[in-house]
Design a protein around this motif. Sequence first.
Motif: not given
Length: 98
Positions: A19-22, A27-30, A41-43, A56-62
């Motif tokens: 989802f995308i948050s404001h 806007l940020r991908l999460n 994730g990142g902006l 950035i989101l894939s770094e969170q997965f790791f």
Amino acid sequence: MRCTIVSRAGQVLAYGRLFISHQEDGLRLNLETDRGRVLEGGLIGEDGDMTIASEILSEQFFDVWGMSDLTLSIQCGNQSRDAIGALPTASDMDMSLL
């Protein structure tokens, strides 16, 4: 969008939704897993480019699962067939994450 995180061995690590948050800065991908964990994730770029946001989101997965070479499988739209047997209007995407 619904998604599945899969290890390189084929094990499902999590189900969730992208989802995308404001935010104040854009806007940020999460990703939120079905168990309630939110990975930030990142902006998203002003032009809609999600390259940096997804990296950035894939770094969170790791950080969460402790492994690389994961696959993010995304399910878009209605996945069922209609009454006349036509293919669904939606499509699936698999994206390997390093």
